[in-house]
Design a protein around this motif. Sequence first.
Motif, mmCIF file in Angstrom:
data_model
loop_
_atom_site.group_PDB
_atom_site.id
_atom_site.type_symbol
_atom_site.label_atom_id
_atom_site.label_comp_id
_atom_site.label_asym_id
_atom_site.label_seq_id
_atom_site.Cartn_x
_atom_site.Cartn_y
_atom_site.Cartn_z
ATOM 1 N N LYS A 146 0.843 -1.114 0.025
ATOM 2 C CA LYS A 146 -0.248 0.070 -0.077
ATOM 3 C C LYS A 146 0.742 1.166 -0.171
ATOM 4 N N TYR A 147 0.314 2.052 -0.797
ATOM 5 C CA TYR A 147 1.254 3.713 -0.625
ATOM 6 C C TYR A 147 0.422 4.815 -0.219
ATOM 7 N N LEU A 148 1.005 5.606 0.398
ATOM 8 C CA LEU A 148 0.503 7.015 0.643
ATOM 9 C C LEU A 148 1.140 8.105 -0.247
ATOM 10 N N VAL A 149 0.402 8.773 -1.132
ATOM 11 C CA VAL A 149 1.095 9.840 -1.675
ATOM 12 C C VAL A 149 0.406 11.408 -1.352
ATOM 13 N N VAL A 150 1.234 12.071 -1.218
ATOM 14 C CA VAL A 150 0.779 13.700 -0.513
ATOM 15 C C VAL A 150 0.850 14.550 -2.051
ATOM 16 N N ASN A 151 -0.167 14.910 -2.339
ATOM 17 C CA ASN A 151 -0.354 15.850 -3.371
ATOM 18 C C ASN A 151 0.331 17.164 -2.884
ATOM 19 N N ALA A 152 1.372 17.459 -3.220
ATOM 20 C CA ALA A 152 1.883 18.954 -3.037
ATOM 21 C C ALA A 152 2.150 19.722 -4.324
ATOM 22 N N ASP A 153 1.503 19.332 -5.190
ATOM 23 C CA ASP A 153 1.471 20.147 -6.575
ATOM 24 C C ASP A 153 0.590 21.277 -6.482
ATOM 25 N N GLU A 154 0.899 22.195 -5.577
ATOM 26 C CA GLU A 154 -0.008 23.352 -5.707
ATOM 27 C C GLU A 154 0.218 24.263 -6.750
ATOM 28 N N PRO B 157 7.435 22.089 8.077
ATOM 29 C CA PRO B 157 7.486 20.755 7.290
ATOM 30 C C PRO B 157 7.274 19.554 8.114
ATOM 31 N N HIS B 158 7.638 19.419 9.447
ATOM 32 C CA HIS B 158 7.419 18.406 10.264
ATOM 33 C C HIS B 158 5.786 18.057 10.438
ATOM 34 N N THR B 159 5.236 19.318 10.537
ATOM 35 C CA THR B 159 3.608 19.068 10.764
ATOM 36 C C THR B 159 3.226 17.866 9.733
ATOM 37 N N LEU B 160 3.562 18.288 8.641
ATOM 38 C CA LEU B 160 3.114 17.275 7.254
ATOM 39 C C LEU B 160 3.673 15.879 7.639
ATOM 40 N N LEU B 161 5.003 15.940 7.835
ATOM 41 C CA LEU B 161 5.818 14.756 8.220
ATOM 42 C C LEU B 161 5.132 13.684 9.047
ATOM 43 N N GLU B 162 4.621 14.314 10.199
ATOM 44 C CA GLU B 162 4.052 13.590 11.310
ATOM 45 C C GLU B 162 2.474 12.889 10.835
ATOM 46 N N ALA C 290 0.649 1.247 5.219
ATOM 47 C CA ALA C 290 1.658 1.733 4.139
ATOM 48 C C ALA C 290 3.116 1.659 4.681
ATOM 49 N N ASN C 291 3.849 1.225 4.056
ATOM 50 C CA ASN C 291 5.353 1.255 4.433
ATOM 51 C C ASN C 291 6.131 2.217 3.535
ATOM 52 N N HIS C 292 5.714 2.820 2.570
ATOM 53 C CA HIS C 292 6.167 3.546 1.652
ATOM 54 C C HIS C 292 5.268 4.818 1.326
ATOM 55 N N ALA C 293 5.702 5.979 1.510
ATOM 56 C CA ALA C 293 4.845 7.478 1.189
ATOM 57 C C ALA C 293 5.840 8.389 0.273
ATOM 58 N N PHE C 294 5.155 8.857 -0.488
ATOM 59 C CA PHE C 294 5.621 9.893 -1.552
ATOM 60 C C PHE C 294 5.001 11.194 -1.256
ATOM 61 N N ILE C 295 5.866 12.391 -1.298
ATOM 62 C CA ILE C 295 5.450 13.611 -1.262
ATOM 63 C C ILE C 295 5.810 14.273 -2.660
ATOM 64 N N SER D 217 8.327 0.945 17.758
ATOM 65 C CA SER D 217 6.773 0.703 17.330
ATOM 66 C C SER D 217 6.794 -0.811 16.694
ATOM 67 N N GLY D 218 7.838 -1.089 16.086
ATOM 68 C CA GLY D 218 7.913 -2.223 15.009
ATOM 69 C C GLY D 218 7.216 -1.790 13.664
ATOM 70 N N TYR D 219 6.939 -0.836 13.496
ATOM 71 C CA TYR D 219 6.415 -0.091 12.359
ATOM 72 C C TYR D 219 7.510 0.563 11.489
ATOM 73 N N ASP D 220 7.837 0.087 10.197
ATOM 74 C CA ASP D 220 8.587 0.589 9.244
ATOM 75 C C ASP D 220 7.899 1.720 8.317
ATOM 76 N N LEU D 221 8.514 2.796 7.997
ATOM 77 C CA LEU D 221 8.173 3.558 6.884
ATOM 78 C C LEU D 221 9.414 4.466 6.453
ATOM 79 N N ASP D 222 9.269 4.409 5.062
ATOM 80 C CA ASP D 222 10.189 5.242 4.301
ATOM 81 C C ASP D 222 9.605 6.380 3.364
ATOM 82 N N VAL D 223 10.034 7.420 3.319
ATOM 83 C CA VAL D 223 9.518 8.660 2.830
ATOM 84 C C VAL D 223 10.326 9.277 1.563
ATOM 85 N N VAL D 224 9.815 9.410 0.524
ATOM 86 C CA VAL D 224 10.389 10.138 -0.400
ATOM 87 C C VAL D 224 9.887 11.442 -1.118
#
Length: 439
Positions: free
Chosen positions: A81-89, A105-110, A121-126, A159-166
Amino acid sequence: MTDTLTPVLTDNWGDERAWTLAAYEARGGYDAMKKALAPEYGGPDALVQAVKDSGLRGRGGAGFPTGMKWGFIPQDNPKPKYLVVNADESEPGTCKDIPLMMASPHTLLEGVIISSFAIRANHAFIYVRGEVLHVIRRLQRAVQEAYLAGHLGKDINGSGYDLDVVVHAGAGAYICGEETALLEGLEGRRGQPRLRPPFPAVAGLYASPTVINNVESIASVPSIVANGADWFASMGTEKSKGYGIFSLSGHVNKPGQYEAPLGITLRELIDLAGGVRKGHQLKFWTPGGSSTPLLTAEHLDVPLDFEGVGAAGSMLGTRALQIFDETTCVVRAVLRWTEFYKHESCGKCTPCREGTWWLAQTLASLEKGQGSESDLDLLLDQCDNILGRSFCALGDGATSPISSSIQYFRDEYLAHLEHGGCPFDPTASTTFASEGASA
């Protein structure tokens, strides 16, 4: 609904070096993430339910319930599963996500971490608009800080939870604000909308289940976790709950970002912004950027929520409130917007590719005082042939300012024909608006 500002996302923007991890954590940053990842909270399902209960609706323009969108992800699908953040304003007049990412920016990252955990999801894209290099660099540094602090990567905070952000820099295409065109860009292809179904929740990024949310939507999640769904739902209106960032630009004394409950009126916001510039009066405005039907001074007391603005014949959109006084030529303003949409059309479908070109040509002639009154009906006919027939919403958005401006300012179009060009003289004491036009 209260009539005061409700700084939540903007509360720390004035802090010293607010964009750093140290400044963010000094205000309790990442506490909501730790709360959400703790077993006591109830896991991903409890998070999805909390966002549903809060009534949070997408802050990117469409207003779709965020928790419901998360719930569409098929958890029995073996693909990642993937999370994609639409920051193409990119919407003309819209300026809320970029200052948010610059200031905090940390407000968004949190929010990204909590939201990714909620949909498993274990991978997220901004996905950030490529021209805003300063924002990209700030986000990249914030991501680096989060990794170094253990908030991202393997076994987040134990926590045992893994997440990578690009952080992905787009190539500067307005069309990539459309979620499926954004996915095409992320995958390295030309940004053009996809045919749906399948919808991104089933087959999105890399043909896997994907949630796509706006920056402000995701950034609102930590406050919901920290304060509770009822707290968020207590603001706003019955069907449009919570707070939002309203971007005021144009002919006001103090343009900027005003964070307030949904349902506040433009009259209240203009008062907070110091009023329309001295000696002038409001002529027309956009409630959600240039792709939403424009409104006039008659609509100053319309509640700025999804239902109120919809009932007035427009859309709340991204809450990009562009304010124009009586010195502005509405025909010229609409022509400028139409030229933008003609340029940004991806060319995939005929109604938008050809239609926006013809709209711009017809408007340009009218702005020069060429043609006849029948050209206004031709314009409306062109809009009718685009509206609802284009592949995505770009074509629909291009017609909105045209049809609404003819509805409210038909006399001004006719005055261009009578004068053989624009009748405005901004330096004169008497303007066209004060001579009896529908302003």
